[in-house]
Design a protein around this motif. Structure first.
Motif, mmCIF file in Angstrom:
data_model
loop_
_atom_site.group_PDB
_atom_site.id
_atom_site.type_symbol
_atom_site.label_atom_id
_atom_site.label_comp_id
_atom_site.label_asym_id
_atom_site.label_seq_id
_atom_site.Cartn_x
_atom_site.Cartn_y
_atom_site.Cartn_z
ATOM 1 N N GLU A 84 66.851 27.342 73.198
ATOM 2 C CA GLU A 84 68.114 28.032 72.935
ATOM 3 C C GLU A 84 67.853 28.920 71.727
ATOM 4 N N ILE A 85 67.893 30.227 71.947
ATOM 5 C CA ILE A 85 67.521 31.145 70.864
ATOM 6 C C ILE A 85 68.589 31.150 69.762
ATOM 7 N N VAL A 86 68.164 30.967 68.526
ATOM 8 C CA VAL A 86 69.054 31.148 67.377
ATOM 9 C C VAL A 86 69.310 32.653 67.276
ATOM 10 N N PRO A 87 70.571 33.093 67.223
ATOM 11 C CA PRO A 87 70.840 34.535 67.359
ATOM 12 C C PRO A 87 70.525 35.351 66.097
ATOM 13 N N LEU A 88 69.306 35.148 65.584
ATOM 14 C CA LEU A 88 68.899 35.834 64.349
ATOM 15 C C LEU A 88 67.525 36.442 64.536
ATOM 16 N N GLU A 89 67.306 37.595 63.943
ATOM 17 C CA GLU A 89 65.958 38.110 63.787
ATOM 18 C C GLU A 89 65.538 37.702 62.386
ATOM 19 N N VAL A 90 64.493 36.912 62.313
ATOM 20 C CA VAL A 90 64.020 36.428 61.021
ATOM 21 C C VAL A 90 62.902 37.364 60.581
ATOM 22 N N ILE A 91 63.136 38.076 59.491
ATOM 23 C CA ILE A 91 62.184 39.095 59.040
ATOM 24 C C ILE A 91 61.518 38.621 57.749
ATOM 25 N N VAL A 92 60.198 38.733 57.717
ATOM 26 C CA VAL A 92 59.453 38.394 56.501
ATOM 27 C C VAL A 92 58.759 39.658 56.023
ATOM 28 N N ARG A 93 58.888 39.930 54.735
ATOM 29 C CA ARG A 93 58.285 41.145 54.171
ATOM 30 C C ARG A 93 57.333 40.793 53.038
ATOM 31 N N ASN A 94 56.128 41.362 53.098
ATOM 32 C CA ASN A 94 55.165 41.218 52.007
ATOM 33 C C ASN A 94 55.095 42.489 51.162
ATOM 34 N N PHE A 95 55.216 43.621 51.842
ATOM 35 C CA PHE A 95 55.222 44.937 51.187
ATOM 36 C C PHE A 95 56.471 45.672 51.664
ATOM 37 N N ALA A 96 56.988 46.580 50.855
ATOM 38 C CA ALA A 96 58.187 47.325 51.252
ATOM 39 C C ALA A 96 57.836 48.335 52.342
ATOM 40 N N ALA A 97 58.702 48.435 53.337
ATOM 41 C CA ALA A 97 58.581 49.466 54.380
ATOM 42 C C ALA A 97 59.887 49.459 55.165
ATOM 43 N N GLY A 98 60.097 50.484 55.958
ATOM 44 C CA GLY A 98 61.250 50.507 56.865
ATOM 45 C C GLY A 98 62.569 50.367 56.129
ATOM 46 N N SER A 99 63.407 49.465 56.639
ATOM 47 C CA SER A 99 64.796 49.430 56.159
ATOM 48 C C SER A 99 64.917 49.006 54.688
ATOM 49 N N ILE A 100 64.031 48.148 54.196
ATOM 50 C CA ILE A 100 64.183 47.729 52.780
ATOM 51 C C ILE A 100 63.842 48.902 51.850
ATOM 52 N N SER A 101 62.892 49.721 52.279
ATOM 53 C CA SER A 101 62.531 50.886 51.466
ATOM 54 C C SER A 101 63.690 51.863 51.405
ATOM 55 N N LYS A 102 64.302 52.058 52.574
ATOM 56 C CA LYS A 102 65.445 52.979 52.647
ATOM 57 C C LYS A 102 66.619 52.448 51.836
ATOM 58 N N ARG A 103 66.928 51.169 52.044
ATOM 59 C CA ARG A 103 68.133 50.598 51.433
ATOM 60 C C ARG A 103 68.024 50.551 49.915
ATOM 61 N N GLY B 265 63.749 29.207 68.238
ATOM 62 C CA GLY B 265 64.484 28.542 69.311
ATOM 63 C C GLY B 265 64.695 27.070 69.012
ATOM 64 N N ARG B 266 65.754 26.542 69.590
ATOM 65 C CA ARG B 266 66.031 25.100 69.479
ATOM 66 C C ARG B 266 65.554 24.400 70.740
ATOM 67 N N ILE B 267 64.906 23.241 70.545
ATOM 68 C CA ILE B 267 64.610 22.366 71.689
ATOM 69 C C ILE B 267 65.118 20.971 71.360
ATOM 70 N N TRP B 268 65.423 20.241 72.388
ATOM 71 C CA TRP B 268 65.937 18.875 72.191
ATOM 72 C C TRP B 268 64.996 17.838 72.764
ATOM 73 N N ASP B 269 64.720 16.783 71.978
ATOM 74 C CA ASP B 269 64.109 15.563 72.505
ATOM 75 C C ASP B 269 65.227 14.539 72.445
ATOM 76 N N GLY B 270 65.935 14.338 73.535
ATOM 77 C CA GLY B 270 67.115 13.476 73.504
ATOM 78 C C GLY B 270 68.143 14.079 72.564
ATOM 79 N N ASP B 271 68.570 13.306 71.576
ATOM 80 C CA ASP B 271 69.575 13.798 70.634
ATOM 81 C C ASP B 271 68.946 14.541 69.464
ATOM 82 N N TYR B 272 67.621 14.527 69.401
ATOM 83 C CA TYR B 272 66.925 15.064 68.251
ATOM 84 C C TYR B 272 66.594 16.536 68.483
#
Ligand code: UDP
Length: 253
Positions: A86-105, A182-189
Motif C-alpha cells: 500500500e503506497i504511502v502517498p508521499l514522494e520522499v526526497i533526499v538531497r545531498n547537494f542543492a539542485a532543482g526545486s530547492i535551488s529555486k525556492r 509501501g506498507r506490507i502486513w504480516d498479520g497485524d504487524y
C-alpha cells in the motif's frame, strides 16, 4: 497471444498488473518520459528496458545490505515481479547537494553541498502538482504517523548512504533522489519497505569530474540523448555489457 492480465494501475512511466500469486504484482516499465507535472512528454526508445535493469540492480543491492524493498525478481526486459504494497502517498526526497526545486525556492546555487542530507516530502497528487508538505500535514491528514515518519527517514538515509557509495564508486555524484515507501502486513504487524523504482528517472546524477548530467534533467532541460545518458550509467555500473546499444522496445503481449 499471451493471456490477458488484469491492469491494476497505469502511471506515467510504469504499469502495474496483477501478479501470479496473491501479494505480488508485475511492474512494467514503459518508454514514456514526462516532466514538469506531465506538461512535457516524449517516448524514449529503450528507457523502460534500462530502468527495469537499473531498478533491479539497486533494489537487489538494497536487499544485500539489509534494506527491505518490494523487488522479488526480474521477469523479462521490461517487467519485474514485486511485492504488492500500500503506497504511502508521499514522494520522499533526499538531497545531498542543492539542485532543482530547492535551488529555486531558496536561491542556492545548483551543486552547493548541503550542510547535511535533507529529507523532504511531497504529497503524491498529480492534480495538485505534488506539493511540498511538512510533517505536520502528513500526520494531521493521516498519510503517515510519527513512528512511520521516523522509519521513513531512517530508510531514506540508509538508501542515500548506499546509493551515494555505489554511484561514487563509478565516478557519479548522487545529488538528490526520490523514493516511495509501501506498507506490507504480516498479520497485524505493519512494516514499511522501499517500493516503486530507483532509476535515473528519479535521481540527479552528475559525473564527478565533468559535472555532466546523467539523469532525467537531460530530458527536462533538452541536454541531449536521454538513452545515451542512462546507457552510460548502466555501463559504468556493469549492468549492461559495454558494447550494448540501446535495445529496441519489445512487445510483451
Ligand atoms: N523527483 C521525482 N519525481 C517527482 C519529483 C521529483 O523523481 O515527481 C526527483 C527528481 O528527479 C530529483 C529529486 O526528486 O532527483 C528532487 O526533485 P526536485 O524537488 O528538485 O524537483 P524538480 O525540480 O526536479 O521537479
Amino acid at each position: 497471444m499471451a493471456p490477458r492480465r488484469k491492469k491494476i494501475y497505469e502511471g506515467k512511466a510504469k504499469i502495474l498488473y496483477e501478479g501470479p500469486e496473491p501479494g505480488t504484482l508485475v511492474q512494467y516499465f514503459k518508454d514514456d518520459a514526462t516532466a514538469f507535472n506531465a506538461q512535457k512528454k516524449a517516448t524514449i526508445e529503450g528507457k523502460g528496458v534500462l530502468n527495469n535493469r537499473l531498478s533491479e540492480f539497486f533494489m537487489t543491492g538494497l536487499t544485500n545490505v539489509g534494506i527491505p524493498n518490494h523487488f522479488i525478481r526480474r521477469l523479462n526486459m521490461r517487467e519485474q515481479l514485486i511485492r504488492q504494497v500500500e503506497i504511502v502517498p508521499l514522494e520522499v526526497i533526499v538531497r545531498n547537494f542543492a539542485a532543482g526545486s530547492i535551488s529555486k525556492r531558496l536561491g542556492i546555487e545548483e551543486g552547493t553541498a548541503l550542510p547535511r542530507p535533507i529529507v523532504e516530502y511531497s504529497y503524491k497528487n498529480d492534480a495538485l502538482g505534488d506539493p511540498l508538505v511538512p510533517e505536520e500535514y502528513i500526520v494531521a491528514f493521516g498519510w503517515a504517523n510519527q513512528q512511520d515518519l521516523d522509519d521513513i527517514v531512517s530508510l531514506a538515509l540508509r538508501v542515500n548512504d548506499f546509493l551515494s557509495g555505489v554511484f561514487f564508486g563509478v565516478g557519479i555524484k548522487l545529488v538528490d533522489f526520490k523514493i516511495e515507501i509501501g506498507r506490507i502486513w504480516d498479520g497485524d504487524y505493519m512494516r514499511l519497505i522501499v517500493a516503486d523504482e530507483i532509476s535515473p528517472d528519479s535521481c540527479r546524477l552528475w559525473d564527478v569530474k565533468t559535472g555532466q548530467k546523467l539523469d532525467k534533467d537531460v530530458f527536462r532541460r533538452d541536454l541531449g540523448s536521454l538513452t545515451d545518458a542512462y546507457t552510460e550509467v548502466a555501463r559504468r555500473l556493469g549492468v549492461m555489457p559495454a558494447n550494448a546499444t540501446p535495445m529496441k522496445p519489445t512487445l510483451i503481449n
